[in-house]
Structures are given as structure tokens and as C-alpha cells.
Write an enzyme that holds these catalytic residues in place. Structure first.
Site, PDB file in Angstrom:
ATOM      1  N   LYS A   1      43.482  41.005  34.343  1.00  0.00           N
ATOM      2  CA  LYS A   1      43.733  39.753  33.604  1.00  0.00           C
ATOM      3  C   LYS A   1      44.610  40.029  32.385  1.00  0.00           C
ATOM      4  O   LYS A   1      45.513  39.264  32.067  1.00  0.00           O
ATOM      5  CB  LYS A   1      42.402  39.116  33.193  1.00  0.00           C
ATOM      6  CG  LYS A   1      41.547  38.653  34.369  1.00  0.00           C
ATOM      7  CD  LYS A   1      42.220  37.571  35.194  1.00  0.00           C
ATOM      8  CE  LYS A   1      41.383  37.107  36.358  1.00  0.00           C
ATOM      9  NZ  LYS A   1      42.101  36.208  37.285  1.00  0.00           N
TER      10      LYS A   1
ATOM     11  N   TYR B   1      38.847  44.877  36.666  1.00  0.00           N
ATOM     12  CA  TYR B   1      39.027  43.424  36.802  1.00  0.00           C
ATOM     13  C   TYR B   1      39.605  42.847  35.516  1.00  0.00           C
ATOM     14  O   TYR B   1      40.589  42.112  35.526  1.00  0.00           O
ATOM     15  CB  TYR B   1      37.689  42.750  37.138  1.00  0.00           C
ATOM     16  CG  TYR B   1      37.751  41.249  37.000  1.00  0.00           C
ATOM     17  CD1 TYR B   1      38.368  40.464  37.961  1.00  0.00           C
ATOM     18  CD2 TYR B   1      37.219  40.601  35.866  1.00  0.00           C
ATOM     19  CE1 TYR B   1      38.447  39.084  37.818  1.00  0.00           C
ATOM     20  CE2 TYR B   1      37.302  39.233  35.716  1.00  0.00           C
ATOM     21  CZ  TYR B   1      37.902  38.476  36.687  1.00  0.00           C
ATOM     22  OH  TYR B   1      37.994  37.110  36.540  1.00  0.00           O
TER      23      TYR B   1
ATOM     24  N   SER C   1      40.313  35.251  31.728  1.00  0.00           N
ATOM     25  CA  SER C   1      38.871  35.443  31.656  1.00  0.00           C
ATOM     26  C   SER C   1      38.486  35.998  30.285  1.00  0.00           C
ATOM     27  O   SER C   1      39.271  36.718  29.644  1.00  0.00           O
ATOM     28  CB  SER C   1      38.502  36.449  32.746  1.00  0.00           C
ATOM     29  OG  SER C   1      37.288  37.066  32.463  1.00  0.00           O
TER      30      SER C   1
END
Ligand SMILES: NC(=O)c1ccc[n+]([C@@H]2O[C@H](COP(=O)([O-])OP(=O)(O)OC[C@H]3O[C@@H](n4cnc5c(N)ncnc54)[C@H](O)[C@@H]3O)[C@@H](O)[C@H]2O)c1
Length: 331
Positions: free
Chosen positions: A152, A148, A124
Site C-alpha cells: 500500500k 501487505y 489502508s
């Protein structure tokens, strides 16, 4: 090739399954349906007239994952499964670290055990944190702004280290910008199980009357009109980017931005949606969200050059296709 697609019933996974099947591959989907429905897979079968093998399992369950690798000859793994709400990750960091990092570890371990050397990972743009825009693949990943984003970054590191240890392992780290839109059939699209966290399903649900008002998080960013600027990429283009990544997978680590290279503000997107579809989207301005940045858009020259892939669809297609899906979609 026979491809294991984790999270294949979800938004990006389902469009990629479609693209893979259309490209002549076979697909095995592993999804625990925590944010998707099995009916999506039936719709892909209808659209492609092809079969999909489905396992309703959790990727964090090592023995379940192992049994799939044991029972099928797998040529490549596409790892989409993950929790994806940036704001929820701030409130539930452990859930996010567990789900998103452990799933990557388990899949990488299974690849090592069964000698599978092709791995495509859903990363991302959040890995770039507060770097300067446009984001370039070789930027230093200083620190993502949310748990989050950190999941990644950590997953990318794990897969990079696996590739360092095994010269035959090929991994593509695909850094998506903001996937939006839907397949032109209106049969598959973004249909979160709960209140949407991403902007487009929020807009479409408000337009449909499922929710009263769109919340716009902050209108005082240093951007063109004060609202956040993002690089919106049509999910069909994104899915084709995955096929291109598979076709151009080289041994080692392959990192690509999948975006359009253009920034659009929240106000601009809402206005475009209203104009293209002739609907009204009432909104209210609320506080900025923790972890949000002002602007996020890609430098896409590397993907264009090396993958020979470029996003073809624009904001008008995005707004039209997202609305067609929402209008057709019944819970
Ligand atoms: N949509 C975005 O804006 C965006 C942007 C950048 C990166 N990504 C990443 O792309 C991937 C796919 O995103 P999406 O938008 O399709 O999300 P999605 O929620 O629609 O799809 C994810 C799928 O994974 C499944 N899943 C989650 N945890 C699982 C687990 N432990 N075991 C099995 N299945 C599990 C869910 O049921 C869902 O079907 C995610 O990894 C996400 O972080 C998404």
C-alpha cells in the site's frame, strides 16, 4: 460518470458499486474472482435495478486492462483489486508485491495512455505502521509492519509520483481502517472464498457453526483489556466515503482516513456481537500474530471537514448487519 471498478465483486468494491449506481454513475467491474463470486454482481443489479458491465479479468494482465480502456470511455478508476490478508502476506510476500503493486502500475499506465485523470485508491491504515494513535494523514510513513502494508505504501508513492508528473491527475488515497458490517438487505457482505482473515467474518462463521472457535491473537497488549484495538467502520459508510471522495477530488494527491475515530477491542466487539444478536461465540486465545499492532484508530477530522463525510453507523449496526448477511448467505 462511467467508472471502472477493479475488485468490484469483492467486499468493499461491491458496496461501493452499489453506492455509485445509487448516485447515478455507471459501473464497469474488472475482477478475477480470486476472492469473490460473480453472483454478488447479480445481487447488486437486483438491489439497484441497474446494469453492470463485468470483465472476469486479472488487473495484472496489461493487455486485458488495455482492451477495457480501448473499448469504453472511462471517466474515473476505483482500484480495489488486491490481496488483503496481512498474515498471508508475511508468508507469501512475492505474491502480494506482485499482485498489489503491478496492478497499480498497470492501471496508472493505462490512465496515462488514455488520459484518465481521476483515480481513487484503496489504501489502508497499515501504511501508518507503528506511528502513534490516532493516525493522522500527514504522519510520516516510516515503515509498514508487513509486506501487505508495504504494497500500500509503494502504491501510494507510485500514484503520488504520477500526480507530481502530471498536474491534471487527481488521486485520492483512501486509508481504510477496519471495514465490517454488510448492506442492510443481507444480500451483499463479506464472503471470503477461503478461511477468513478478518475478525468479523470469522466471528459470524463461528456463530453460525461453520467453524468451532474464534482465535483471538494475543490478550497481553497494552490496551483496555489486553486484546487488540481497532477502528471498525461500517462498509456502507465506507462506500459513501468513496462517493464523497469522488465528488471532492482535487488535482494532485488527496489523502483521507476513512474510519470512525473510535477504538474497539476484540473482546468488546465479540461481546457486542453476542449481545446484539443473542448468539454465543466461543473463542480461544492464541499467540500474537506477526505484524499486528496494539492499537489502530483514525483521526477523521480531515475527511469530515473536506469531504463533508462522517461515519454514521456504529458497532450495534455493524454486528446486526454482519449477522443478517451471514445467516442469509449460502455458499
Ligand atoms: N477489508 C479490509 O479490512 C481492508 C482494509 C484496508 C484496505 N483494504 C483494501 O481494500 C481493497 C478491497 O478489499 P476487500 O476487503 O473488498 O477485499 P476483497 O478480497 O473482498 O476484494 C478484492 C477483490 O479484488 C479481486 N482481485 C484481487 N486481485 C485481483 C487481480 N489481480 N485482478 C482482478 N481482481 C483481483 C478479488 O477477487 C476480490 O473480488 C483491497 O485493496 C484491500 O487491500 C481492505
Amino acid at each position: 460518470m462511467q467508472i471502472l471498478v477493479t475488485g468490484g465483486a469483492g467486499y468493499i468494491g461491491s458496496h461501493t458499486c452499489f453506492a455509485l449506481l445509487e448516485a447515478g454513475h455507471r459501473v464497469i467491474v474488472l475482477d478475477n474472482l480470486c476472492n469473490s463470486k460473480v453472483s454478488t454482481l447479480d445481487k447488486i443489479k437486483l438491489l439497484t435495478n441497474k446494469e453492470i458491465i463485468f470483465y472476469p479479468l486479472d488487473v495484472t494482465n496489461e493487455s486485458s486492462v488495455d482492451s477495457i480502456f480501448l473499448n469504453h470511455r472511462i471517466d474515473a478508476v476505483f482500484h480495489f483489486a488486491g490481496l488483503k490478508s496481512v498474515s498471508e502476506s508475511v508468508k507469501k510476500p512475492l505474491e502480494y508485491y506482485y499482485n498489489n503493486v503491478v496492478s497499480t502500475l498497470i492501471l496508472a499506465k493505462a490512465c496515462q495512455k488514455y488520459n484518465i485523470n481521476k483515480f481513487i485508491f484503496s489504501s489502508s491504515a497499515t501504511v501508518y505502521g507503528r506511528n502513534k494513535v490516532p493516525f493522522l494523514e500527514d504522519s510520516e510513513l516510516m515503515s509498514a509492519t508487513t509486506p501487505y502494508g508495504e504494497t500500500k505504501v509503494i502504491s501510494e508513492r507510485i500514484l503520488t509520483d504520477v500526480a507530481k508528473a502530471n498536474s491534471e491527475f487527481s488521486v485520492s488515497l483512501l486509508r481504510y481502517f477496519n471495514p465490517v458490517g454488510a448492506h442492510k438487505s443481507g444480500l451483499i457482505g463479506e464472503a471470503p472464498n477461503n478461511i477468513p482473515n478478518n475478525l468479523m467474518p470469522y466471528i459470524t462463521q463461528v456463530a453460525k457453526g461453520k467453524m468451532r472457535k474464534l482465535k483471538i491473537f494475543g490478550d497481553d497488549y497494552p490496551t483496555v483489556d489486553g486484546s487488540g484495538v481497532r477502528d471498525y467502520i461500517h462498509v456502507v459508510d465506507l462506500a459513501l466515503g468513496h462517493v464523497a471522495a469522488l465528488n471532492n477530488l482535487l488535482p494532485g494527491v488527496n489523502v483521507y482516513n476513512l474510519g470512525t475515530g473510535k477504538g474497539t477491542s476484540v473482546f468488546q466487539l465479540v461481546k457486542a456481537f453476542e449481545e446484539v444478536n443473542n448468539v454465543h461465540v466461543p473463542y480461544e486465545i492464541t499467540n500474537r500474530r506477526s505484524g499486528d499492532i496494539a492499537e489502530c484508530y483514525a483521526d477523521v477530522s480531515k475527511a469530515e471537514k473536506e469531504l463533508k463525510w462522517k461515519a454514521k453507523l456504529g458497532i450495534i449496526d455493524i454486528c446486526r448487519d454482519a449477522w443478517r448477511f451471514e445467516k442469509k448467505y449460502e455458499v
